[in-house]
Scaffold this motif. Structure first.
Motif, PDB file in Angstrom:
ATOM      1  N   VAL A 245      51.832  26.094  21.493  1.00 25.78           N
ATOM      2  CA  VAL A 245      51.731  27.312  20.488  1.00 25.78           C
ATOM      3  C   VAL A 245      52.727  28.680  20.872  1.00 25.78           C
ATOM      4  O   VAL A 245      53.776  28.932  20.247  1.00 25.78           O
ATOM      5  CB  VAL A 245      50.437  27.930  20.181  1.00 25.78           C
ATOM      6  CG1 VAL A 245      50.601  28.988  18.970  1.00 25.78           C
ATOM      7  CG2 VAL A 245      49.594  26.847  19.477  1.00 25.78           C
TER       8      VAL A 245
ATOM      9  N   CYS B 206      45.817  23.809  27.453  1.00 28.64           N
ATOM     10  CA  CYS B 206      45.346  22.525  26.434  1.00 28.64           C
ATOM     11  C   CYS B 206      46.275  21.375  25.928  1.00 28.64           C
ATOM     12  O   CYS B 206      46.133  20.509  25.335  1.00 28.64           O
ATOM     13  CB  CYS B 206      44.519  22.814  25.254  1.00 28.64           C
ATOM     14  SG  CYS B 206      43.263  21.753  24.705  1.00 28.64           S
ATOM     15  N   SER B 207      47.570  21.962  26.404  1.00 24.94           N
ATOM     16  CA  SER B 207      48.769  21.265  25.616  1.00 24.94           C
ATOM     17  C   SER B 207      49.245  20.096  26.227  1.00 24.94           C
ATOM     18  O   SER B 207      50.350  19.508  25.747  1.00 24.94           O
ATOM     19  CB  SER B 207      49.721  22.410  25.507  1.00 24.94           C
ATOM     20  OG  SER B 207      49.322  23.348  24.726  1.00 24.94           O
TER      21      SER B 207
ATOM     22  N   VAL C 216      47.102  38.183  32.801  1.00 27.74           N
ATOM     23  CA  VAL C 216      47.173  39.516  31.944  1.00 27.74           C
ATOM     24  C   VAL C 216      45.616  40.185  32.397  1.00 27.74           C
ATOM     25  O   VAL C 216      44.648  39.621  32.022  1.00 27.74           O
ATOM     26  CB  VAL C 216      47.215  39.239  30.429  1.00 27.74           C
ATOM     27  CG1 VAL C 216      47.183  40.661  29.689  1.00 27.74           C
ATOM     28  CG2 VAL C 216      48.804  38.873  30.138  1.00 27.74           C
TER      29      VAL C 216
ATOM     30  N   ASP D 170      52.175  33.734  31.583  1.00 31.71           N
ATOM     31  CA  ASP D 170      51.161  32.808  31.699  1.00 31.71           C
ATOM     32  C   ASP D 170      50.225  32.997  32.969  1.00 31.71           C
ATOM     33  O   ASP D 170      50.874  33.203  33.907  1.00 31.71           O
ATOM     34  CB  ASP D 170      51.617  31.305  31.725  1.00 31.71           C
ATOM     35  CG  ASP D 170      50.519  30.418  31.184  1.00 31.71           C
ATOM     36  OD1 ASP D 170      50.244  29.973  30.102  1.00 31.71           O
ATOM     37  OD2 ASP D 170      49.581  30.161  31.903  1.00 31.71           O
ATOM     38  N   GLN D 171      49.080  32.573  32.977  1.00 31.45           N
ATOM     39  CA  GLN D 171      48.212  32.870  34.281  1.00 31.45           C
ATOM     40  C   GLN D 171      48.337  31.731  35.224  1.00 31.45           C
ATOM     41  O   GLN D 171      47.981  31.714  36.202  1.00 31.45           O
ATOM     42  CB  GLN D 171      46.697  33.134  33.983  1.00 31.45           C
ATOM     43  CG  GLN D 171      46.055  32.030  33.042  1.00 31.45           C
ATOM     44  CD  GLN D 171      44.848  32.211  32.431  1.00 31.45           C
ATOM     45  OE1 GLN D 171      44.190  33.418  32.502  1.00 31.45           O
ATOM     46  NE2 GLN D 171      44.013  31.297  31.954  1.00 31.45           N
TER      47      GLN D 171
ATOM     48  N   GLY E  42      41.951  24.989  17.282  1.00 26.20           N
ATOM     49  CA  GLY E  42      40.984  24.046  17.462  1.00 26.20           C
ATOM     50  C   GLY E  42      41.631  22.669  18.051  1.00 26.20           C
ATOM     51  O   GLY E  42      42.540  22.539  18.817  1.00 26.20           O
ATOM     52  N   MET E  43      41.311  21.684  16.902  1.00 25.51           N
ATOM     53  CA  MET E  43      41.876  20.274  17.202  1.00 25.51           C
ATOM     54  C   MET E  43      43.369  20.016  16.651  1.00 25.51           C
ATOM     55  O   MET E  43      43.649  18.721  16.790  1.00 25.51           O
ATOM     56  CB  MET E  43      40.694  19.343  16.303  1.00 25.51           C
ATOM     57  CG  MET E  43      39.305  19.622  16.485  1.00 25.51           C
ATOM     58  SD  MET E  43      38.470  18.416  15.526  1.00 25.51           S
ATOM     59  CE  MET E  43      38.969  18.636  14.000  1.00 25.51           C
ATOM     60  N   MET E  44      43.871  21.351  16.205  1.00 27.75           N
ATOM     61  CA  MET E  44      45.308  20.942  15.678  1.00 27.75           C
ATOM     62  C   MET E  44      46.239  21.806  16.384  1.00 27.75           C
ATOM     63  O   MET E  44      47.267  21.989  15.179  1.00 27.75           O
ATOM     64  CB  MET E  44      45.014  21.016  14.143  1.00 27.75           C
ATOM     65  CG  MET E  44      44.151  19.934  13.512  1.00 27.75           C
ATOM     66  SD  MET E  44      44.043  20.214  11.878  1.00 27.75           S
ATOM     67  CE  MET E  44      43.056  21.842  11.487  1.00 27.75           C
ATOM     68  N   GLY E  45      46.029  22.300  17.263  1.00 25.60           N
ATOM     69  CA  GLY E  45      47.323  22.984  18.086  1.00 25.60           C
ATOM     70  C   GLY E  45      48.341  22.476  18.166  1.00 25.60           C
ATOM     71  O   GLY E  45      49.688  23.009  17.916  1.00 25.60           O
ATOM     72  N   ILE E  46      48.551  21.085  18.544  1.00 18.61           N
ATOM     73  CA  ILE E  46      49.931  20.590  18.588  1.00 18.61           C
ATOM     74  C   ILE E  46      50.597  20.091  17.156  1.00 18.61           C
ATOM     75  O   ILE E  46      51.749  20.747  16.933  1.00 18.61           O
ATOM     76  CB  ILE E  46      49.796  19.297  19.315  1.00 18.61           C
ATOM     77  CG1 ILE E  46      49.381  19.523  20.746  1.00 18.61           C
ATOM     78  CG2 ILE E  46      51.101  18.492  19.496  1.00 18.61           C
ATOM     79  CD1 ILE E  46      50.006  20.363  21.742  1.00 18.61           C
ATOM     80  N   SER E  47      49.655  19.773  16.198  1.00 17.99           N
ATOM     81  CA  SER E  47      50.031  19.416  15.093  1.00 17.99           C
ATOM     82  C   SER E  47      50.762  20.951  14.203  1.00 17.99           C
ATOM     83  O   SER E  47      51.801  20.682  13.538  1.00 17.99           O
ATOM     84  CB  SER E  47      48.972  19.213  14.116  1.00 17.99           C
ATOM     85  OG  SER E  47      49.014  18.330  13.116  1.00 17.99           O
TER      86      SER E  47
ATOM     87  N   ALA F 126      45.943  14.358  22.320  1.00 18.64           N
ATOM     88  CA  ALA F 126      46.252  12.972  21.839  1.00 18.64           C
ATOM     89  C   ALA F 126      47.721  13.090  21.163  1.00 18.64           C
ATOM     90  O   ALA F 126      48.026  12.156  20.596  1.00 18.64           O
ATOM     91  CB  ALA F 126      45.214  12.690  21.031  1.00 18.64           C
ATOM     92  N   GLY F 127      48.181  14.386  20.856  1.00 19.55           N
ATOM     93  CA  GLY F 127      49.473  14.446  20.213  1.00 19.55           C
ATOM     94  C   GLY F 127      49.634  13.791  19.011  1.00 19.55           C
ATOM     95  O   GLY F 127      50.836  13.509  18.497  1.00 19.55           O
ATOM     96  N   MET F 128      48.814  13.993  18.167  1.00 17.68           N
ATOM     97  CA  MET F 128      48.508  13.721  16.759  1.00 17.68           C
ATOM     98  C   MET F 128      49.212  14.821  15.792  1.00 17.68           C
ATOM     99  O   MET F 128      48.621  15.891  16.063  1.00 17.68           O
ATOM    100  CB  MET F 128      47.262  13.225  16.127  1.00 17.68           C
ATOM    101  CG  MET F 128      47.087  11.867  16.942  1.00 17.68           C
ATOM    102  SD  MET F 128      45.431  11.302  16.340  1.00 17.68           S
ATOM    103  CE  MET F 128      45.152   9.792  17.522  1.00 17.68           C
TER     104      MET F 128
ATOM    105  N   TRP G 186      41.423  31.339  25.867  1.00 13.39           N
ATOM    106  CA  TRP G 186      41.156  32.502  26.271  1.00 13.39           C
ATOM    107  C   TRP G 186      41.490  33.708  25.498  1.00 13.39           C
ATOM    108  O   TRP G 186      41.523  35.087  25.759  1.00 13.39           O
ATOM    109  CB  TRP G 186      42.007  32.732  27.618  1.00 13.39           C
ATOM    110  CG  TRP G 186      41.722  31.793  28.664  1.00 13.39           C
ATOM    111  CD1 TRP G 186      40.941  31.787  29.746  1.00 13.39           C
ATOM    112  CD2 TRP G 186      42.205  30.227  28.781  1.00 13.39           C
ATOM    113  NE1 TRP G 186      40.722  30.642  30.365  1.00 13.39           N
ATOM    114  CE2 TRP G 186      41.632  29.835  30.006  1.00 13.39           C
ATOM    115  CE3 TRP G 186      43.176  29.561  28.021  1.00 13.39           C
ATOM    116  CZ2 TRP G 186      41.804  28.352  30.273  1.00 13.39           C
ATOM    117  CZ3 TRP G 186      43.297  28.289  28.550  1.00 13.39           C
ATOM    118  CH2 TRP G 186      42.849  27.598  29.408  1.00 13.39           C
TER     119      TRP G 186
END
Ligand code: FAD
Length: 415
Positions: free
Chosen positions: A12, A39-40, A222, A31-32, A379-384, A44-46, A254
């Motif tokens: 994201v 999570c990226s 941060v 980024d830390q 949630g379950m759709m961050g890649i999407s 599952a990459g859907m 986070w």
């Protein structure tokens, strides 16, 4: 506005950097970790326009309570006396109703369809990226009459909302998957869903952004912010201070913690999940969800990834072997011809899904600060949803008209 600082180098954050850089804005991503510990990578990459119903929906409470009593179940909340957990559960409970679903549905659907079309534009523009984007659809495989009933209802709702869904008999699904000896009652096939290789996507984005002059700063956690006149002026990290013109928080699971550093309330817990790879033999061809077990199956050529479970937790990555076993045991129950190999502990990936209590992402500005936006909570759709989130944030920061309606995503909705 000519400079932006993004906290979080997950997909994201990187897509937000991408659309800001495209608009000629100077971007720094902080980024830390090394940008791969979120999570990226092992998800599952859907790309799932089919998932337009938020997690907080009718029926989820009953299922959640039932699953809590099984060590191998796909959903678990570790019961503990923690103020934030109790508050999150109460807010989830308040949202798990039809009114919330009816209101959220068009927002999620439009965001998702926009994202999918941006992915195809992206893949066309950068064929060298090799992100493995394919539109093979998604099979919701089921074994029981109870789940068949739920999935067929969902297919009808989908078709009514313009998202194509075909109900397939046992034999029709077996024709789509001729090698894996599927042992299912049937499936719903969402023909417009797609998938890609999330690690390749993330790697390409990093290389592309660096080549475009975006600054990617790793190992910088941060810790606090400096401000003046209602604006954040500096991001203070364990690696020193970064001056800040516009700030975008894309810190995944986070983000609630980062929001607290900004004096904001952004309810967020992690939905921990696991995945592992197997050799794809006999070949599984179509991405699927093993619905009773909530296991996601994504073929990547000679390899196939199995992933699942949602353990509502804080931000620890510890692997719960029983839940991984639950994913593993589900495989040959559905794909009778597939003999999985037990995954070695060091090959099990765990990731923390950033979960808001109403199942809607937080995308947009906060009224508390003049120069702070959020892009998180998918949630379950961050890649999407990552490209659409990045595009919307770039539009908002540049005060351009938004491509889709965003008011339901306000990060201020709980303050
Ligand atoms: C098993 C599993 C399967 C999944 N499958 C899918 C799928 O098929 N499709 C889909 O769309 N989604 C899927 N998801 C969800 C998806 O992976 C996430 O929604 C998505 O990766 C979140 O991306 P993000 O950029 O918001 O967060 P992350 O990738 O977690 O990135 C957040 C970044 O912020 C950084 N950060 C945090 N705090 C700080 C700080 N204080 N200072 C500096 N940096 C900080 C972190 O180091 C991290 O790199 C799945 C998840 C799991 C667990």
């Amino acid at each position: 506005m000519s400079k932006a600082t993004i906290i979080g180098g997950g997909t994201v954050g990187l897509f937000t950097a991408y659309y800001l850089a495209e608009a000629g804005i100077e971007v720094t991503v902080i980024d830390q970790g090394d940008l791969t510990q979120g999570c990226s990578i092992g998800n599952a990459g859907m790309i799932v326009p089919s998932h337009f119903v938020p997690l907080a929906s009718p029926g989820m409470i009953g299922k959640g309570v039932k699953w809590m009593f099984s060590a191998k179940s796909p959903f678990y909340i570790h019961p503990r006396l923690d103020r934030r957990l109790v508050e999150w559960c109460l807010l989830f409970y308040r949202s798990a109703n039809k009114k919330h679903v009816d209101r959220s549905l068009p927002y999620l659907k439009n965001l998702s369809l926009l994202s999918k079309s941006l992915y195809f534009d992206f893949a066309r523009q950068y064929p060298e990226a090799g992100i493995g984007l394919e539109e093979k659809g998604l099979l919701m495989l089921y074994k029981t009459a109870a789940v068949e009933h739920e999935e067929v209802e969902m297919a009808a709702l989908s078709n009514a909302n313009g998202i194509a869904a075909n109900v397939l008999s046992r034999n029709e699904v077996r024709e789509l998957e001729p090698d894996a000896d599927l042992d299912v009652r049937g499936a719903v096939h969402f023909t417009g869903d797609a998938h890609l290789d999330p690690a390749k996507l993330h790697d390409f984005l990093k290389r592309h952004l660096l080549a475009r002059g975006v600054r990617l700063v790793g190992q910088a956690e941060v810790q606090r912010f400096a401000h003046s006149n209602g604006r954040i002026t500096h991001v203070v990290t364990n690696q020193g201070e970064f001056a800040c013109d516009q700030l975008v928080v894309c810190a995944g699971a986070w983000s609630g913690k980062v929001a607290r550093l900004l004096g904001l309330k952004l309810p967020m817990l992690s939905g921990k999940g696991y995945s592992f790879m197997q050799s794809n033999q006999p070949a599984i061809r179509t991405p699927a969800i093993l619905t009773e077990q909530k296991v996601a199956v994504t073929p990547f050529g000679a390899q196939v990834r199995f992933g699942g479970t949602m353990e509502i937790t804080d931000t620890d990555h510890r692997v719960n072997a029983k839940r991984v076993q639950g994913i593993y045991e589900a495989i040959s129950r559905y794909y009778a011809g597939f003999t999985p190999t037990p995954p070695a502990p060091e090959t099990i990936w765990s990731g923390l899904r950033p979960c808001s209590p109403d199942g809607m992402p937080y995308i947009g500005p906060t009224a508390r600060w003049q120069n702070v936006h959020f892009g998180t909570g998918h949630g379950m759709m961050g890649i999407s949803l990552a490209p659409a989130t990045g595009l919307l944030l770039a539009e908002q920061l540049r005060q351009k008209e938004a491509s889709v309606l965003t008011d339901a995503f306000s990060p201020d909705r709980y303050s």
